[in-house]
Write a protein that holds these residues in place. Sequence first.
Motif, PDB file in Angstrom:
ATOM      1  N   PHE A  61      10.366   3.925  -1.241  1.00  0.00           N
ATOM      2  CA  PHE A  61      10.256   5.378  -1.234  1.00  0.00           C
ATOM      3  C   PHE A  61       9.828   5.847  -2.606  1.00  0.00           C
ATOM      4  CE2 PHE A  61      13.363   5.322   2.435  1.00  0.00           C
ATOM      5  CZ  PHE A  61      12.443   5.815   3.361  1.00  0.00           C
ATOM      6  N   GLU A  62       8.765   6.661  -2.638  1.00  0.00           N
ATOM      7  CA  GLU A  62       8.326   7.258  -3.887  1.00  0.00           C
ATOM      8  C   GLU A  62       8.874   8.675  -3.953  1.00  0.00           C
ATOM      9  OE1 GLU A  62       4.100   6.892  -4.540  1.00  0.00           O
ATOM     10  OE2 GLU A  62       4.139   4.714  -4.289  1.00  0.00           O
ATOM     11  N   LEU A  63       9.653   8.946  -4.986  1.00  0.00           N
ATOM     12  CA  LEU A  63      10.179  10.302  -5.148  1.00  0.00           C
ATOM     13  C   LEU A  63       9.861  10.824  -6.543  1.00  0.00           C
ATOM     14  CD1 LEU A  63      13.762   9.441  -5.768  1.00  0.00           C
ATOM     15  CD2 LEU A  63      12.960   8.757  -3.537  1.00  0.00           C
ATOM     16  N   VAL A  71       6.322   5.080   1.002  1.00  0.00           N
ATOM     17  CA  VAL A  71       6.289   6.387   1.657  1.00  0.00           C
ATOM     18  C   VAL A  71       6.763   7.442   0.659  1.00  0.00           C
ATOM     19  CG1 VAL A  71       7.363   7.780   3.498  1.00  0.00           C
ATOM     20  CG2 VAL A  71       6.659   5.411   3.964  1.00  0.00           C
ATOM     21  N   ASN A  72       6.028   8.544   0.561  1.00  0.00           N
ATOM     22  CA  ASN A  72       6.404   9.641  -0.333  1.00  0.00           C
ATOM     23  C   ASN A  72       7.491  10.499   0.305  1.00  0.00           C
ATOM     24  OD1 ASN A  72       4.361   9.673  -2.715  1.00  0.00           O
ATOM     25  ND2 ASN A  72       3.108   9.291  -0.892  1.00  0.00           N
ATOM     26  N   LEU A  73       8.513  10.833  -0.452  1.00  0.00           N
ATOM     27  CA  LEU A  73       9.587  11.698   0.040  1.00  0.00           C
ATOM     28  C   LEU A  73       9.540  13.044  -0.666  1.00  0.00           C
ATOM     29  CD1 LEU A  73      12.813   9.514   0.331  1.00  0.00           C
ATOM     30  CD2 LEU A  73      11.083  10.026   2.081  1.00  0.00           C
ATOM     31  N   ALA A 129       0.830  -1.196   0.000  1.00  0.00           N
ATOM     32  CA  ALA A 129       0.000   0.000   0.000  1.00  0.00           C
ATOM     33  C   ALA A 129       0.863   1.243   0.000  1.00  0.00           C
ATOM     34  CB  ALA A 129      -0.910  -0.001   1.223  1.00  0.00           C
ATOM     35  N   GLU A 130       0.315   2.312  -0.559  1.00  0.00           N
ATOM     36  CA  GLU A 130       0.974   3.611  -0.466  1.00  0.00           C
ATOM     37  C   GLU A 130       0.433   4.339   0.760  1.00  0.00           C
ATOM     38  OE1 GLU A 130       0.521   6.228  -3.858  1.00  0.00           O
ATOM     39  OE2 GLU A 130       1.756   7.792  -2.926  1.00  0.00           O
ATOM     40  N   ALA A 131       1.342   4.906   1.546  1.00  0.00           N
ATOM     41  CA  ALA A 131       0.957   5.693   2.719  1.00  0.00           C
ATOM     42  C   ALA A 131       0.674   7.127   2.288  1.00  0.00           C
ATOM     43  CB  ALA A 131       2.081   5.662   3.748  1.00  0.00           C
ATOM     44  N   VAL A 139       8.700   2.653 -11.691  1.00  0.00           N
ATOM     45  CA  VAL A 139       8.196   3.960 -12.120  1.00  0.00           C
ATOM     46  C   VAL A 139       6.678   3.955 -12.028  1.00  0.00           C
ATOM     47  CG1 VAL A 139      10.043   4.730 -13.666  1.00  0.00           C
ATOM     48  CG2 VAL A 139       8.251   3.251 -14.561  1.00  0.00           C
ATOM     49  N   LYS A 140       6.124   5.079 -11.596  1.00  0.00           N
ATOM     50  CA  LYS A 140       4.669   5.215 -11.516  1.00  0.00           C
ATOM     51  C   LYS A 140       4.219   6.230 -12.558  1.00  0.00           C
ATOM     52  CE  LYS A 140       2.489   4.946  -7.554  1.00  0.00           C
ATOM     53  NZ  LYS A 140       2.034   5.227  -6.153  1.00  0.00           N
ATOM     54  N   ILE A 141       3.384   5.768 -13.472  1.00  0.00           N
ATOM     55  CA  ILE A 141       2.866   6.671 -14.499  1.00  0.00           C
ATOM     56  C   ILE A 141       1.890   7.628 -13.823  1.00  0.00           C
ATOM     57  CG2 ILE A 141       1.714   6.858 -16.733  1.00  0.00           C
ATOM     58  CD1 ILE A 141       2.414   3.923 -17.250  1.00  0.00           C
ATOM     59  N   ILE A 185       9.916   6.016  -8.867  1.00  0.00           N
ATOM     60  CA  ILE A 185       9.813   7.383  -9.396  1.00  0.00           C
ATOM     61  C   ILE A 185       8.345   7.706  -9.638  1.00  0.00           C
ATOM     62  CG2 ILE A 185      10.445   8.959 -11.265  1.00  0.00           C
ATOM     63  CD1 ILE A 185      12.792   8.186  -9.447  1.00  0.00           C
ATOM     64  N   ASP A 186       7.871   8.700  -8.878  1.00  0.00           N
ATOM     65  CA  ASP A 186       6.452   9.077  -8.861  1.00  0.00           C
ATOM     66  C   ASP A 186       6.159  10.080  -9.971  1.00  0.00           C
ATOM     67  OD1 ASP A 186       3.878   9.141  -7.887  1.00  0.00           O
ATOM     68  OD2 ASP A 186       4.437   9.875  -5.898  1.00  0.00           O
ATOM     69  N   ASP A 187       4.909  10.162 -10.362  1.00  0.00           N
ATOM     70  CA  ASP A 187       4.450  11.176 -11.334  1.00  0.00           C
ATOM     71  C   ASP A 187       5.247  11.128 -12.629  1.00  0.00           C
ATOM     72  OD1 ASP A 187       2.909  11.825  -9.181  1.00  0.00           O
ATOM     73  OD2 ASP A 187       3.782  13.786  -8.815  1.00  0.00           O
TER      74      ASP A 187
HETATM   75 CA    CA Z   1       3.112   8.825  -4.492  1.00  0.00          CA
END
Ligand code: CA
Length: 277
Positions: A147-149, A115-117, A57-59, A198-200, A177-179
């Motif tokens: 870690f999502e950055l 966790v988003n950084l 899960a994403e926090a 990577v997250k589209i 890698i987010d966004d």
């Molecule tokens: Ca995110």
Amino acid sequence: VARSVDRPVHVYRPSMGVEARRQLEFTSQIREAIADGQIHVHYQPKISLSSGQVLGAEALVRWQHPHYGALRPDVFIPALERTGRIGALTEHVLEQGLRTIAGWLEQQVRMSVAVNLSARSLADSGFPELVGSALREHGVPPELLTFELTESAVMEDRDRALPIVQRLHDLGVRISIDDFGTGYSSLAYLRDLPVDEVKIDRGCIAEFAGSPGDSGLVRTVLALGHTLGLVVVAEGVEDPQTRDALISLECDIVQGYLYSRPLPLDAFGEWLTSRTR
Ligand code: CA
Ligand code: C2E
Ligand code: CA
Ligand code: CA
């Protein structure tokens, strides 16, 4: 007006706009809000498209503010980032996330938390050490933490960020890698970073959902990602048509309202059991 420039920004002035005043309020209240239990972490499932399995899960943080009610992160995170107060929040979310993973492990459930950084953590040379000791303290295997950055967070001060991301990765933590699809999206910088996923971007998925026949960007990111040996995630998946189109393009992981909104931990647990029953 010119004189106000050399005054410290954290001093309240009646001439400040409502928004600026509110942001100042947020930044001065964050530590107290954490101590007071106003900051909650919600969890949104990340699901394997091939197996249907919930991988983790994403926090996502929420602030139950005594005056403003439930606040979405977009309202207060930018102010915390600008004033250098985001660190306390990041540590809180990390702590909660590790607690959650440890709790799941106790119930024989092996799932990861992302966790988003923010850019600040990527400029803090003490951060990897903090993460390392937090992992040990909670007895959490590093590969269960992601870690999502964002690209922009990395590019803000690339020379400083790269060794920090490298040290995080050396701990065994996964880097996402987010966004992706917004901003830089350059192949070269992906090659320089120790990236696992990577997250589209949600906006790209929304466009794709509107016209799945026109799958250029999603197709390109999937091809690029898979060539580099990365896991590719699509976020913001809201309908079965989009899911099916992503399955046919061999996307790896999905996240979105189609499956679940971000939920408080206990509700997330109920969602999980109702799904597997
Ligand atoms: Ca995110
Ligand atoms: P993000 O990391 O890109 O997170 C995805 C956002 O999309 C979340 O918004 C999530 O609730 C939302 N979302 C998920 N699925 C769907 C869907 O199917 N449709 C739509 N329309 N939206 C969906 P949220 O929770 O408001 O978070 C906004 C942003 O705030 C996050 O964007 C992230 O950049 C930031 N954020 C959240 N928590 C943290 C945190 O602990 N630390 C930091 N630094 N940033 C955070
Ligand atoms: Ca995102
Ligand atoms: Ca975002």
